[in-house]
Design an enzyme around this catalytic site. Structure first.
Site, mmCIF file in Angstrom:
data_model
loop_
_atom_site.group_PDB
_atom_site.id
_atom_site.type_symbol
_atom_site.label_atom_id
_atom_site.label_comp_id
_atom_site.label_asym_id
_atom_site.label_seq_id
_atom_site.Cartn_x
_atom_site.Cartn_y
_atom_site.Cartn_z
ATOM 1 N N ARG A 140 32.253 38.091 33.943
ATOM 2 C CA ARG A 140 32.476 37.977 35.379
ATOM 3 C C ARG A 140 32.922 39.336 35.906
ATOM 4 N NH1 ARG A 140 37.332 38.907 35.148
ATOM 5 N NH2 ARG A 140 37.541 38.980 37.409
ATOM 6 N N ASN A 159 35.595 38.779 48.307
ATOM 7 C CA ASN A 159 36.317 38.882 47.043
ATOM 8 C C ASN A 159 36.849 37.498 46.691
ATOM 9 O OD1 ASN A 159 37.285 40.671 44.880
ATOM 10 N ND2 ASN A 159 39.322 40.109 45.597
ATOM 11 N N ASP A 167 33.302 41.684 45.471
ATOM 12 C CA ASP A 167 32.052 41.201 44.893
ATOM 13 C C ASP A 167 30.855 41.544 45.759
ATOM 14 O OD1 ASP A 167 32.500 39.150 42.401
ATOM 15 O OD2 ASP A 167 34.249 39.285 43.695
#
Length: 380
Positions: free
Chosen positions: A64, A263, A253
């Site tokens: 991740r 995020n 992200d």
């Protein structure tokens, strides 16, 4: 341990933490991951020998973090090419594995692009696969270098905003070596402050519902001998009110063209708190996380996670969506709202720090000018 004072002298570095690596024969071909669902209890590697296995690892959060997902996607394309899989199908599976993290698609498209270009030049499939693997390895190296430069720019910004050191920094989710080919994004800045003797304490949000802060950021802070304290997400407001937070550092992200930042969910409330309490709110992310084709925050697709992550506590591997049975913490049939991310608008962000420098104030024009200096800006 909720409170941890520095355990190792500044200047003594822990062993490297390889979150991802490529394995050739005889072990591979395979993408080898440090299984983040097992942390902090045990450090176990997960061997992904085909794209479906890697997609499962991405979806269950065994791997991740935006930059690391880009690297994983790139290696996944190389793996498919070496195996002789259907490349269009493999690329599609990888790109769709998590929709919000823009780096994943970037890594897939970049590596697939050089593969198809090699075929167009008349190279055979074996040679094209080798070219794809070399591109994935190049992306891995570039991300490590970007991490180093972000840490430098971020530390310089902290020194400008908060002269004198002794920083108390608050972070959310995990943004260290577990999300990067290097030492991370936001966490790398805090780590730089620690090494410079300027970090008084790192406040670590636990990050519900999957506890990436408690399981992963606290784990990385302990490995590096940093002084840190873990807090529940809903305790952050009392820290701000007590004047115990000097700055907030988070990763991202996806960053839209107007500077809106996606995020881990819980980031936006921290931005609101920081604005009210006049505390700098700093986003640290590589330019590969900037998506100039997404105009604003409202255009960012926010991933919705399984409800079991909220209604159950998993007894072993966090992030498996209730698989294997969990401990219910809500009545049967309870509906859960479980977005993986939230969106912070640019007016709440003090600065965005990248490997090309910092943007402050955060505007679309400033972000575009900074990204123009990079050859790695994401094109959808």
């Amino acid at each position: 341990m909720a409170d941890q004072d520095a355990q190792s002298p500044v200047g003594i570095e822990p062993p490297a933490l390889p979150s991802i690596r490529w394995a050739g024969p005889p072990e591979g071909p395979a993408v080898v991951l440090l299984d983040q669902t097992r942390l902090p209890a045990e450090e176990v590697e997960l061997l992904c020998t085909d794209v479906p296995a890697l997609v499962r690892a991405i979806q269950t959060l065994a791997v991740r973090g935006a930059p690391l997902l880009g690297i994983a996607g790139a290696y996944g394309v190389a793996l498919a090419a070496i195996r002789g899989d259907d490349m269009a199908e493999a690329s599609g599976l990888l790109e769709r594995a998590r929709p919000t993290a823009v780096n994943l698609g970037y890594g897939v498209r970049r590596t697939a692009g050089v593969y198809w270009a090699a075929l167009d030049r008349g190279e055979d499939a074996q040679r094209a696969a080798a070219v794809a693997l070399a591109e994935a390895e190049a992306l891995h190296r570039e991300d490590a270098e970007a991490s180093r430069r972000m840490a430098q720019y971020g530390l310089a910004l902290l020194e400008e905003l908060l002269p004198g050191g002794g920083h108390q920094l608050l972070t959310h989710c995990n943004s260290g070596a577990l999300v990067s080919g290097g030492e991370g994004t936001a966490f790398a800045v805090a780590l730089g402050a620690h090494r410079a003797g300027q970090l008084r304490r790192l406040w670590v949000d636990e990050t519900r519902p999957l506890l990436q802060g408690a399981r992963l950021t606290a784990y990385e802070a302990a490995r590096n001998g940093m002084a840190y304290s873990l807090l529940t997400d809903n305790a952050a407001g009392s820290l701000f009110a007590a004047g115990e937070v000097d700055a907030v550092l988070i990763g991202a992200d996806r960053i839209a063209a107007d500077g809106s930042v996606a995020n881990k969910v819980g980031s936006y409330p921290l931005a609101v708190l920081a604005k009210y309490h006049h505390v700098p709110f700093i986003v640290v992310a590589p330019t590969t996380t900037v998506d100039l084709q997404t105009p604003d925050g409202a255009s960012i697709i926010v991933e919705q996670r399984p409800g079991q992550e909220v209604t159950e506590l998993t007894s072993s591997r966090i992030g498996m969506g209730g698989e294997g049975g969990g401990l219910p913490v809500a009545p049967p049939g309870t509906q859960a709202y479980n977005p993986a991310f939230d969106i912070t608008p640019p007016e709440l962000i003090t600065a965005i720090v990248t490997e090309e420098g910092a943007v402050s104030p955060v505007t679309g024009v400033g972000l575009a000018e900074l990204c123009a200096r990079s050859s790695q800006v994401t094109i959808s």
